[in-house]
Design an enzyme around this catalytic site. Sequence first.
Site, PDB file in Angstrom:
ATOM      1  N   ARG A 199      45.919  48.921  42.648  1.00 55.69           N
ATOM      2  CA  ARG A 199      46.057  49.415  43.956  1.00 55.69           C
ATOM      3  C   ARG A 199      45.713  48.134  44.921  1.00 55.69           C
ATOM      4  O   ARG A 199      44.930  47.126  44.587  1.00 55.69           O
ATOM      5  CB  ARG A 199      45.242  50.326  44.502  1.00 55.69           C
ATOM      6  CG  ARG A 199      45.382  50.991  45.827  1.00 55.69           C
ATOM      7  CD  ARG A 199      44.746  52.541  45.806  1.00 55.69           C
ATOM      8  NE  ARG A 199      43.193  52.346  45.584  1.00 55.69           N
ATOM      9  CZ  ARG A 199      42.451  52.375  46.761  1.00 55.69           C
ATOM     10  NH1 ARG A 199      43.005  52.341  47.950  1.00 55.69           N
ATOM     11  NH2 ARG A 199      41.145  52.476  46.693  1.00 55.69           N
ATOM     12  N   PHE A 202      47.800  47.498  50.848  1.00 55.34           N
ATOM     13  CA  PHE A 202      48.709  48.287  51.635  1.00 55.34           C
ATOM     14  C   PHE A 202      49.544  49.239  50.661  1.00 55.34           C
ATOM     15  O   PHE A 202      50.058  50.161  51.198  1.00 55.34           O
ATOM     16  CB  PHE A 202      50.045  47.264  52.055  1.00 55.34           C
ATOM     17  CG  PHE A 202      49.497  46.324  53.074  1.00 55.34           C
ATOM     18  CD1 PHE A 202      48.783  46.789  54.034  1.00 55.34           C
ATOM     19  CD2 PHE A 202      49.920  44.847  53.051  1.00 55.34           C
ATOM     20  CE1 PHE A 202      48.648  45.750  55.247  1.00 55.34           C
ATOM     21  CE2 PHE A 202      49.585  44.165  53.942  1.00 55.34           C
ATOM     22  CZ  PHE A 202      48.806  44.279  55.021  1.00 55.34           C
ATOM     23  N   VAL A 205      50.536  49.825  42.705  1.00 54.27           N
ATOM     24  CA  VAL A 205      51.601  49.723  41.719  1.00 54.27           C
ATOM     25  C   VAL A 205      51.589  50.628  40.733  1.00 54.27           C
ATOM     26  O   VAL A 205      50.490  51.344  40.230  1.00 54.27           O
ATOM     27  CB  VAL A 205      51.111  48.202  41.077  1.00 54.27           C
ATOM     28  CG1 VAL A 205      52.076  47.734  40.196  1.00 54.27           C
ATOM     29  CG2 VAL A 205      50.815  46.998  42.315  1.00 54.27           C
ATOM     30  N   ASP A 317      46.808  31.757  46.836  1.00 55.10           N
ATOM     31  CA  ASP A 317      45.719  32.743  46.381  1.00 55.10           C
ATOM     32  C   ASP A 317      45.383  32.713  44.919  1.00 55.10           C
ATOM     33  O   ASP A 317      45.226  33.605  44.191  1.00 55.10           O
ATOM     34  CB  ASP A 317      45.919  33.849  46.967  1.00 55.10           C
ATOM     35  CG  ASP A 317      44.897  35.026  46.781  1.00 55.10           C
ATOM     36  OD1 ASP A 317      43.752  34.651  46.869  1.00 55.10           O
ATOM     37  OD2 ASP A 317      45.328  36.194  46.865  1.00 55.10           O
TER      38      ASP A 317
END
Length: 688
Positions: A199, A202, A205, A317
């Site tokens: 999760r 937004f 998965v 990231d």
Amino acid sequence: MADLEAVLADVSYLMAMEKSKTAPAARASKKVVLPEPSIRSVMQRYLAERNEITFDKIFNQKIGFLLFKDFCLNEIGEAVPQVKFYEEIKEYEKLDNEEDRLRRSRQMYDAYIMRELLSSTHQFSKQAVEHVQSHLSKKQVTATLFQPYIEEICESLRGDIFQKFMESDKFTRFCQWKNVELNIHLSMNDFSVHRIIGRGGFGEVYGCRKADTGKMYAMKCLDKKRVKMKQGETLALNERIMLSLVSTGDCPFIVCMTYAFHTPDKLCFILDLMNGGDMHYHLSQHGVFSEKEMRFYASEIILGLEHMHTCFVVYRDLKPANILLDEYGHVRISDLGLACDFSKKKPHASVGTHGYMAPEVLQKGTCYDSSADWFSLGCMLFKLLRGHSPFRQHKTKDKHEIDRMTLTVNVQLPDAFSPELRSLLEGLLQRDVSQRLGCGGGGARELKEHIFFKGIDWQHVYLRKYPPPLIPPRGEVNAADAFDIGSFDEEDTKGIKLLDCDQDLYKNFPLVISERWQQEVVETIYDAVNADTDKIEARRKAKNKQLGQEEDYAMGKDCIMHGYMLKLGNPFLTQWQRRYFYLFPNRLEWRGEGESRQSLLTMEQIMSVEETQIKDRKCILLRIKGGKQFVLQCESDPEFAQWLKELTCTFNEAQRLLRRAPKFLNKPRAAILEFSKPPLCHRNSSGL
């Protein structure tokens, strides 16, 4: 009860995984059906206008190559050993040790070069022969040994042989497959969705199985209302763009996307499924990694970053939580939500995870590029070795303090680190971009050549031949159960309304990555669908002798294009009738299946060619003199686009010629006509 549901979800998911490995096509609950061979006329024009019918374009597609190879081996009346030689070279390039390459290269030289030299039938240049002979005599068997032959093989195939392929049934089959590919419209009904595996901010998965091929994927679903609530529309669309950039070309170290589609409520990404958990999880379970273990992960991540940077994408990231393991222990970089294209303009936004962000990213207004990822890599490798970021001492959670340290502190590396490792990390963690490893103009090559990676065969890494230090447990779902993952509070988005303008943002969201779809098809259903299609076409021809002769009628005439379309017919204008159409410069002809009588409509009688919609289906509207209309519908998107274009161009050209022609040529001609009243008006019994 919740525990039982979780266990059943895990069992169902694991069973689907196992079956997808052994016989994915057997798990397919939907069937791929190829269109009829007559699709060739439309698809050939459609693809040609988009420069897709060239030797290089077809030969370098998975399905195109297989059909071209099949043609060369089984249908052409001459021997084409070059295709087998080409395949042998490609297999040779995958070999990962010198001994195997030496043995295979000698076999290939004897079979494809020496034999032809002795019989004086060798078609290739003296330079190519001497290149291979020279390197073989010195036992210099690199992966690129036969590269000169690749270029010459392609050159030898692109002439007469390719032209004969274009005239063959195998090219027709290529057009059939391309029509299927270009008409993909995915929805939730095309997938069996299994348990939740993650999760994010937004959405969630899930593990899922594609219904028509049986292949397993990860489905990342973003909630449109939650995206709107958090003003994340730009981020969501950016992720789809970044994934499309990095998912072309073969890179086994990035979680790539094969499809993107959306529903009224969700944005869905169909991604590579990684079952081994993430590096953050394994760091907590396994503990810190040794230098040797870290070197394995670093080498694969470097190749993933190299692929991104080649695509002019900076990741921004990089951290253990975003590095996923597959079931064998190899890693991929995931979640491109913060990635950015720097091909035209360098970014300057401060985004990322504190403790991994480069100084130039933290300095507002400072532009940067791929340099930021190499600093983040240094931070992440440090964490794999020590359990924390180099700028997150004593588990501090103060983001401002972490950022201050990143901008000002010189990292003190432990004495236990080897000199080679210290050199690597010092190079990556340089605050001055010009001094940072990977930022001197050589990119990933600077890291590959660093002494820390001495002895690493990077082709070996690319082929994933090195044994992973950690293999995730088999027969387990390496993810938290649904209860621990949690769910969103529906109350959060209760007041959010999705308007038409919100949905318009996503009108270009759907996407199919061609090479990945073709790879999926070839791995699963390609042979079975071809075999079924051959049987169906043979039965149709045996049943109706006229089938397959549509092209014969057009040959020798000035026919522009021909193929099936649906025509709105019957007295009540409620039924679509399937007819075979022929477009000529001055008329449109059609006939029903089994009919010998042709109907026609002349260009003089048409007033306009327009696009319209009937029940959400795109249609072609021909306005006819006298206030009547003729409505056509196509069976696929490429057909619709091409028929609309060709009808419009033909009509416009005919009108231009009619305006120039003498008046006596404009006298009405006798014709067999069929008309229909406007379908969107009150219907009556007049018309077709």
